[in-house]
Every structure is written in C-alpha cells, then in structure tokens.
Design a protein around this motif. Sequence first.
Motif, PDB file in Angstrom:
ATOM      1  N   HIS A   1      27.437  -7.892 102.844  1.00  0.00           N
ATOM      2  CA  HIS A   1      26.484  -7.000 102.860  1.00  0.00           C
ATOM      3  C   HIS A   1      25.222  -7.119 101.948  1.00  0.00           C
ATOM      4  O   HIS A   1      25.818  -7.166 100.667  1.00  0.00           O
ATOM      5  N   VAL A   2      24.043  -7.120 102.202  1.00  0.00           N
ATOM      6  CA  VAL A   2      22.968  -7.224 101.181  1.00  0.00           C
ATOM      7  C   VAL A   2      21.937  -6.385 101.395  1.00  0.00           C
ATOM      8  O   VAL A   2      21.774  -5.852 102.724  1.00  0.00           O
ATOM      9  N   ARG A   3      21.374  -5.857 100.315  1.00  0.00           N
ATOM     10  CA  ARG A   3      20.159  -4.995 100.820  1.00  0.00           C
ATOM     11  C   ARG A   3      18.808  -5.668 100.372  1.00  0.00           C
ATOM     12  O   ARG A   3      18.538  -6.523  99.462  1.00  0.00           O
ATOM     13  N   ILE A   4      18.120  -5.356 101.505  1.00  0.00           N
ATOM     14  CA  ILE A   4      16.757  -5.747 101.299  1.00  0.00           C
ATOM     15  C   ILE A   4      15.700  -4.774 101.619  1.00  0.00           C
ATOM     16  O   ILE A   4      15.596  -4.238 102.605  1.00  0.00           O
ATOM     17  N   GLY A   5      15.030  -4.372 100.607  1.00  0.00           N
ATOM     18  CA  GLY A   5      14.108  -3.227 100.874  1.00  0.00           C
ATOM     19  C   GLY A   5      14.982  -2.072 101.117  1.00  0.00           C
ATOM     20  O   GLY A   5      15.922  -1.864 100.405  1.00  0.00           O
ATOM     21  N   GLU A   6      14.881  -1.172 102.283  1.00  0.00           N
ATOM     22  CA  GLU A   6      15.333  -0.192 102.505  1.00  0.00           C
ATOM     23  C   GLU A   6      16.492  -0.533 103.605  1.00  0.00           C
ATOM     24  O   GLU A   6      17.223   0.529 104.136  1.00  0.00           O
ATOM     25  N   HIS A   7      16.717  -1.781 103.880  1.00  0.00           N
ATOM     26  CA  HIS A   7      17.520  -2.092 105.015  1.00  0.00           C
ATOM     27  C   HIS A   7      18.768  -2.823 104.478  1.00  0.00           C
ATOM     28  O   HIS A   7      18.962  -3.745 103.341  1.00  0.00           O
ATOM     29  N   LEU A   8      19.939  -2.447 105.165  1.00  0.00           N
ATOM     30  CA  LEU A   8      21.167  -3.182 105.094  1.00  0.00           C
ATOM     31  C   LEU A   8      21.337  -4.361 106.016  1.00  0.00           C
ATOM     32  O   LEU A   8      21.240  -4.187 107.264  1.00  0.00           O
TER      33      LEU A   8
END
Length: 260
Positions: free
Chosen positions: A5-12
């Motif tokens: 699982h990775v975070r990009i900006g506000e998104h998972l």
Amino acid sequence: MDTVHVRIGEHLMQASGDSLKLMNMFKKSLITSPVVYEQPDLIIHIREGYGIPFVDYEVDITKVAGKILFRRADYLIEAASDYRNAFIYVQDELALKHALINLYSSFIVSNNWGLLIHSSCVIEDGKAHIFAGESGAGKSTAAELSYPRELLSDEATLVKITADEITVYNSPFRSEIEMKGENRFCSLASINILHQAPHNQRITLRKSNGLLLLMDKVFYWAHDAKETDGIIGLLKILANGVPIYELHFQKNDTFWELIS
C-alpha cells in the motif's frame, strides 16, 4: 504474490504483483503504508514481460467494454472507466514508472482532484514554487540549484486544485532526485516558466497567457472531450489562484533573490 500500500497525495494505492524487482520499486520510490483497513482509492495488478524496451512516448488509446486501454511499446494499461482498478503489463521498471504516471494522472483528472504538471517544485519559507518550461529549459537544474531547500518534485509536480486553495504534494514520480521524508504538502505560491539567460529577470504574465503556457505541461493523454474540458477548468482555477511568471535565470542560485 506481493501486495503493498502506498500513499500518493491524498490517495491510497494498493499494488500487487509477482515480480519482486517491480514490487521493490514501490518500496524504494514511493511512501509505503503499513497494513491499512480503509478502502484503497486505486487497486492495480502488475504483470511483467510485456512488449519491448522503450521506443518513444507514443500511446495508443482505445475504449472497449467499459474499459480504457493505454498501449505503448513497453506497457499496456487496462483500466476501469473510473481508473480505480487496473491491470498494468510492463517491460521493465521504466515502463512501470511511466504507466503509473499515466494511470494516476488520468485518475486525478477524472475525479476533478488536480493535475500532474511536468515541472520541478521547491519549498521556500513554507510555500511551494513550481519551475516549468520546455524540454531543456532547466527544470532539473533549478531544482538542483535550489539546494538545501526542500524538494517536492523534480519531474512531475502533484497539484491539488480547488477554488479555495492550491496545494502541492510530495511527488513520488521523480527523474533523478529520490523522494525523501513524509508525504509533505504545502500551499503553492508561484509558477515560474523557465528560460536560461545571461541575466536574472522575473516577468508577471497575464492569467490567460500563463494558462496557455501551462496547457502542454500537464501529463495527460487526450482521448475524452469531457476530461479535456476538465483539465482546462482546473487550469483556469490554477491561473486565477496563483501568479505565473516568466523567469529568466542564470545558471546559479541567485534567481532566488527574485522569488524570496
């Protein structure tokens, strides 16, 4: 099968695949999250062994049976129409990086969240400043000359756009300078269109001129009139909310005297 699982900006984003090499790219280049119990915004399945090594940036786009396909010599994306679920078939790590930019850019445009802009971005006194321009204009150079200021991007700047605020997030889509630290974000204070020159000069642009100069800096693969209209709408908000300049700069850090 490995899942991260990775975070990009506000998104998972939830990514799974059988290739240890490709999955390690996520762990090395993106901010991984511990096991989470929230629903991912994007779910992607990665497969290795597609196509041939990079040839050019030409992407063929087709729609079929509720899906959209992005096909390049070294990658294929089969995405749901809302881009929340996709299979990505790639040749190598470079292909995966470009495919992720393609998919994520399409996702945030489709959801009217923001844009990925071909640029570098640096923090000064708690505010973000974007450096954009034609190929070879000096985006990476400006980023390197800005050290030790914190860098949010050196290739693809992640910008959330609302009528109330324009925010830049730490971008994992890097060219040379690796992403470090937490999922940092801050308000955008200026956009600077770069020109290398013998003397430093910063010229304020009209909002309409600035918008036009930014249109070809957005990472987007045109295929849908509605999404294209959405990009123009987001750019209008961006141009109205943030000053845009032409920045003529010497190849040293003195141009920051015009910004600070």
